[in-house]
Design a protein around this motif. Structure first.
Motif, PDB file in Angstrom:
ATOM      1  N   CYS A 561       0.861  -1.187   0.000  1.00 40.94           N
ATOM      2  CA  CYS A 561       0.000   0.000   0.000  1.00 40.94           C
ATOM      3  C   CYS A 561       0.888   1.226   0.000  1.00 40.94           C
ATOM      4  CB  CYS A 561      -0.925  -0.008   1.217  1.00 40.94           C
ATOM      5  SG  CYS A 561      -0.053  -0.009   2.803  1.00 40.94           S
ATOM      6  N   ASP A 565      -1.751   6.028   2.848  1.00 41.08           N
ATOM      7  CA  ASP A 565      -3.030   5.317   2.886  1.00 41.08           C
ATOM      8  C   ASP A 565      -3.500   5.093   4.327  1.00 41.08           C
ATOM      9  OD1 ASP A 565      -5.214   4.077   1.814  1.00 41.08           O
ATOM     10  OD2 ASP A 565      -4.060   2.722   0.530  1.00 41.08           O
ATOM     11  N   GLN A 617      -7.655   0.386  -1.658  1.00 35.01           N
ATOM     12  CA  GLN A 617      -8.098  -0.804  -2.401  1.00 35.01           C
ATOM     13  C   GLN A 617      -9.577  -1.076  -2.176  1.00 35.01           C
ATOM     14  OE1 GLN A 617      -5.507  -4.264  -1.942  1.00 35.01           O
ATOM     15  NE2 GLN A 617      -7.296  -5.613  -2.028  1.00 35.01           N
ATOM     16  N   SER A 621     -13.794  -1.419  -4.705  1.00 32.44           N
ATOM     17  CA  SER A 621     -14.480  -2.710  -4.865  1.00 32.44           C
ATOM     18  C   SER A 621     -15.706  -2.768  -3.974  1.00 32.44           C
ATOM     19  CB  SER A 621     -13.516  -3.845  -4.524  1.00 32.44           C
ATOM     20  OG  SER A 621     -13.129  -3.744  -3.163  1.00 32.44           O
TER      21      SER A 621
END
Length: 748
Positions: A561, A565, A617, A621
Motif C-alpha cells: 500500500c 493510505d 483498495q 471494490s
C-alpha cells in the motif's frame, strides 16, 4: 415499666433526599471548596494559617514539623482528615503555584514537574513575613469576628484581616457541587495600584482599573496572547486566556540552532511537562517534523530549560508554530471568578472583587481604630488621674496614713467620704471631701509607685498624656473622616508594595494564531504485515521483495500500500477500525511490530480480526458480509472511506456475529458451510447490494440450532478445495441452488 413512645414523622423520601443533598452541596460550596472574597482563602487555608499564628510559628522563629501543624489544625479547627490540610499547606508553600507564597517551607515540598511533597513527618514550615504582617496582623485588636470551632472548645476567625485582595494576588481554584472557581494569580504591585485607584475614585470602570492591573501574572511567567479579550473577561468574571511558553533561539557551532523553552504556560506545571516532552517525541516519531534532532529537559532549581536541538537549515518559525499548535506549549486557562460574597457564591467582575475587599478593609480599619481609641481613652483617664494626684500628693498621703483599709481610701478618693479617716487638720479634711476621682483613677493612684513622684517622672507622665491626646485626636479624625481613613489605608498599601512588590513575570500581548505549514509526506510504496497475534508493522517494499516467501508464511495479512493510505480492520463484532499507515512503525523485516490495540480502539479481549485491507483498495471494490445466522449482503467499499477511527461496518442482530468479510468483485459464486455439515452454493448476484447500516438477506436456510461456520467466494472456472472431516473436498462439487435453501450434506 413505662415505655417511651416513639415520635415517627412520615415524610416523602424524595423530599428528604432533596433537603439532604442541598445541605451537603451548600456545605461544600461555603465551607470547603470556594474562597471568601474578603481574604481570598478557603476555610482549610484560613484555619491552617491561624493555627500557625496561634502556635507562634512566626517568620523569625525556628521551623516546626508540618505533622505538628497538621495535627493541631485538625484537632482544633478542621476535622476533615490530615491529607487535605497538608495538601493546602504544601500548595501555600509552592512558589510555582502561588503569586505570593504564604508559608515558608523547609524540606521537599514537591517540584514544578509534578513530584509530590515528602511526608509531613519529614517537612517543616513557618509563616512567611508577608503572611504575618499582611494576613494576620491586628488580630488582637478585635478587627474580625470569631466563631466557635466544630466542638465549641476553641474560637476561630470567621475571616482573616488581609490588607490586599488575596483572591487576585494568589488566585484560586476549587471544584464545588455544580460550580467551580478558577482565578489566575496577579502581580501584587499592580493589584495594590488598582485598589488605590478604586479608593480614590469609587466610580472607576473596569477599563480604568486595567490601566493599573494589566492582566494575570503567573509565577511560571510565559505569555498571555489574547490581550484584547481581557477587558471582557474582567467585566464578566469568566472567559478563556490563551497562554504560551517563552521560546528562545540559541545558535550553536557549525550554523546549527536550538530552541530553548525557558518559561512554560501555567497549565503545564506538574505531569504536563512530561506529557509535553512525549508529545514532541511523538511528532518526531510520526515524522510530523524532521527538524528536531534531540530533546532534553535541563530544568533545575534555577528554572525551566527544555532544549530542542535542531538540524541545519531548520525552519525555526514554522517549528515553533507547530509546537504551539500540536502540544501544550500553547494552552487555554479557563477563568471563572467565583467566590463567596456576603455568604453566597457569586461570579464577580474585577471591580466587584476590589469593591468587596475595600469595603472589608474599611470595616477592619474602623474596628481597629475604635479599639485603639478605646485604649487611648482608658489611658487618658488614668493619666489625668495621676497628674491630678501629683498636684495633691500630700493630701493623698495624709488620707493613706489616716485610713484603716483600702476601701476607706478608695471611697474618699472617689466620693469624698472622710468618715473614719484621721486628718492632721480640718483644712485637709475639707479638701479631701472635694476629691472626685473615677474608680479607675483611684485604683491607679493606689497602685502608683513612689518613684513616679520624681520630677522627671512627672514630666514624662505629662508628655505621655500629651501624646495620648494627640493619638485620640488622630484616631477620631480617622474614624470620622473618610479621606483620613483612606490615607491610612493607602499609606499601608504603599508600604506593602514597597516591601513585597516584584516585577511582572508574564508578558501580555496580542499574537496571531499559530499557523504552520505541514510538510507533505513523500508518497512511497510500503508493505503491511500483521501476524496471527495482531502485531502489525510496515516494511520497505525492497525488504518485502527480498523476504516475500517468509513474509507470507509468517503473517496472516500481507499486502502492499502507499504510506499515505489508511488500513481498514474488520472484526467479528461488526466494527471497522481505521489506522493511518504513517502511524504504524516502519521497521526492519525481523522486528516485532506494534499490537493493533495500541493504535486503534480494537479490543483483543472482545473481538477477532476477520479482514484487513488498505482503504485505497477497498473503496474501488465491493465487500461481501456474512454472519453466523446466515445474513449476507454486498456493500460498496466507498462507504468505508471515513475519517472516524471506528465505525459500525454492518448491523448485527442480537447474539449474531460476522464470520466473513471479503472482496467480491472478481468472484461469481458464494459457498456457505454450516456447523451441522450442510453446504450451499449460490450465485453472487442472488445477494442484494445494500448500505452498511442494513442487516442483509438470508443466504442459507439453517436447521434449528445450526449456525454458519464458513463462507467462501469462488470462481467456477477454478478449483477450490478445503479440508472437511480430514479429507479434501472440492467446493465446486457443491450443488448450485437458490438463495435461502437448505443446502446438502456431502457424502464422504
Amino acid at each position: 415499666m413505662e415505655t417511651k413512645q416513639e415520635n415517627v414523622i412520615a415524610t416523602d423520601y424524595a423530599d428528604v433526599m432533596q433537603k439532604s443533598y442541598i445541605d451537603y452541596a451548600m456545605s461544600v460550596i461555603i465551607s470547603r471548596a470556594l474562597p471568601d472574597v474578603r481574604d481570598g482563602l478557603k476555610p482549610v487555608q484560613r484555619r491552617t494559617l491561624y493555627d500557625m499564628y496561634e502556635l507562634g510559628i512566626r517568620y523569625d522563629r525556628p521551623y516546626r514539623k508540618c505533622a505538628r501543624i497538621v495535627g493541631d489544625t485538625m484537632g482544633k479547627y478542621h476535622p476533615h482528615g490530615d491529607s487535605s490540610i497538608y495538601e493546602a499547606l504544601v500548595v501555600m508553600a509552592q512558589d510555582f503555584k502561588k503569586g505570593k507564597i504564604l508559608v515558608d517551607g523547609h524540606g521537599n515540598f514537591g517540584s514544578i514537574e509534578g513530584d509530590g511533597a515528602a511526608a509531613m513527618r519529614y517537612t517543616e514550615a513557618r509563616l512567611e513575613k508577608l503572611t504575618q504582617e499582611v494576613f494576620l496582623a491586628d488580630l488582637d485588636k478585635n478587627v474580625v469576628d470569631f466563631m466557635p470551632n466544630f466542638d465549641e472548645t476553641e474560637k476561630e476567625p470567621v475571616v482573616l484581616p488581609v490588607k490586599v485582595p488575596n483572591l487576585l494576588v494568589n488566585g484560586a481554584d476549587g471544584i464545588a457541587v455544580g460550580m467551580a472557581t478558577s482565578i489566575p494569580p496577579h502581580n501584587l504591585g499592580e493589584v495594590v495600584d488598582a485598589v488605590k485607584a478604586y479608593i480614590k475614585n469609587n466610580d472607576i470602570s473596569v477599563k480604568g482599573l486595567m490601566r493599573y492591573l494589566k492582566g494575570p501574572d503567573f509565577p511560571t511567567g510565559g505569555l498571555v496572547v489574547n490581550k484584547d479579550d481581557l477587558l471582557n473577561i474582567y467585566e464578566t468574571g469568566s472567559g478563556k486566556l490563551r497562554l504560551r511558553g517563552k521560546v528562545e533561539v540559541e545558535k550553536l557551532k557549525g550554523g546549527r540552532q536550538q530552541l530553548v523553552i525557558t518559561e512554560i504556560p501555567y497549565t503545564m506545571i506538574g505531569a504536563n511537562i512530561g506529557k509535553f516532552l512525549n508529545d514532541v517525541a511523538s511528532l518526531v516519531e510520526t515524522k510530523k517534523t524532521t527538524d528536531i534532532v534531540d530533546i532534553s529537559n535541563q530544568s533545575s532549581k534555577e528554572g525551566i530549560r527544555i532544549v530542542l536541538e535542531l538540524k541545519r537549515d531548520a525552519d525555526v518559525e514554522n517549528l515553533t508554530n507547530m509546537l504551539y499548535k500540536k502540544t501544550r506549549l500553547e494552552d487555554t486557562f479557563g477563568v471563572n471568578m467565583l467566590a463567596v460574597a456576603n455568604g453566597r457564591p457569586e461570579t464577580l467582575s474585577l471591580k466587584q472583587i476590589i469593591e468587596h475587599h475595600v469595603d472589608f478593609v474599611f470595616e477592619v480599619t474602623t474596628r481597629k481604630y475604635k479599639t485603639l481609641l478605646g485604649k487611648e481613652l482608658e489611658k487618658k483617664e488614668i493619666q489625668e488621674g495621676l497628674i491630678k494626684a501629683c498636684d495633691v500628693i500630700d493630701l493623698i498621703i495624709e488620707i493613706l496614713r489616716g485610713s484603716k483599709n483600702r476601701e476607706q481610701v478608695k471611697k474618699c478618693l472617689v466620693e469624698g467620704i472622710t468618715e473614719g479617716i484621721k486628718f492632721k487638720s480640718k483644712a485637709s479634711e475639707k479638701a479631701a471631701k472635694n476629691l472626685k476621682f473615677t474608680e479607675n483613677q483611684a485604683t491607679a493612684i493606689l497602685e502608683m509607685r513612689l518613684y513616679r513622684l520624681i520630677g522627671l517622672e512627672i514630666e514624662a507622665l505629662q508628655a505621655e498624656y500629651d501624646q495620648t491626646m494627640k493619638n485620640i485626636a488622630s484616631y477620631e479624625d480617622i474614624l470620622n473622616n473618610y479621606d483620613s481613613m483612606s490615607n491610612v489605608i493607602i499609606e499601608e498599601l504603599d508600604g506593602i508594595k514597597k516591601e513585597y512588590g516584584t516585577k511582572r513575570r508574564t508578558v501580555i500581548e496580542n499574537a496571531e494564531e499559530a499557523v504552520y505549514e505541514e510538510k507533505k509526506m513523500e508518497e512511497t510504496e510500503v508493505c503491511f504485515l500483521m501476524d496471527r497475534f495482531g502485531y502489525m508493522r510496515v516494511i520497505d517494499r525492497n525488504a518485502y521483495e527480498r523476504n516475500k516467501e517468509a513474509a507470507h508464511a509468517e503473517n496472516k495479512f500481507v499486502f502492499t500500500c502507499m504510506n499515505t493510505d489508511k488500513i481498514c480492520i474488520f472484526t467479528d463484532m461488526g466494527r471497522m477500525h481505521s489506522i493511518k499507515v504513517v502511524d504504524i512503525p516502519l521497521v526492519r523485516f525481523r522486528d516485532k511490530g506494534t499490537p493493533v490495540d495500541n493504535l486503534s480502539n480494537y479490543d483483543s479481549t472482545q473481538e477477532q480480526i476477520l479482514y484487513v485491507v488498505p482503504v485505497g483498495q477497498v473503496k474501488l471494490s465491493s465487500l461481501l458480509f456474512v454472519t453466523k445466522t446466515s445474513m449476507c449482503k454486498l456493500v460498496a467499499g466507498s462507504e468505508f472511506d471515513v475519517s472516524k477511527r471506528t465505525i459500525a461496518s454492518t448491523k448485527l442482530g442480537e447474539e449474531d456475529a460476522l464470520i466473513f468479510v471479503g472482496p467480491a468483485d472478481e468472484m461469481e459464486q458464494i459457498v456457505f458451510q454450516s456447523q451441522g455439515g450442510y453446504f450451499l452454493r449460490i450465485l453472487k448476484n442472488d445477494v442484494s447490494a445494500m448500505k452498511k447500516t442494513s442487516v442483509g438477506v438470508r443466504g442459507m436456510k439453517l436447521a434449528e440450532g445450526d449456525v454458519l461456520e464458513h463462507a467462501y467466494l469462488i470462481e467456477p472456472r477454478q478449483e477450490y478445495t478445503i479440508t472437511y472431516h480430514d479429507k479434501p473436498y472440492s467446493l465446486n462439487k457443491v450443488k448450485l441452488a437458490k438463495r435461502d435453501t437448505k443446502g446438502t450434506k456431502p457424502r464422504i
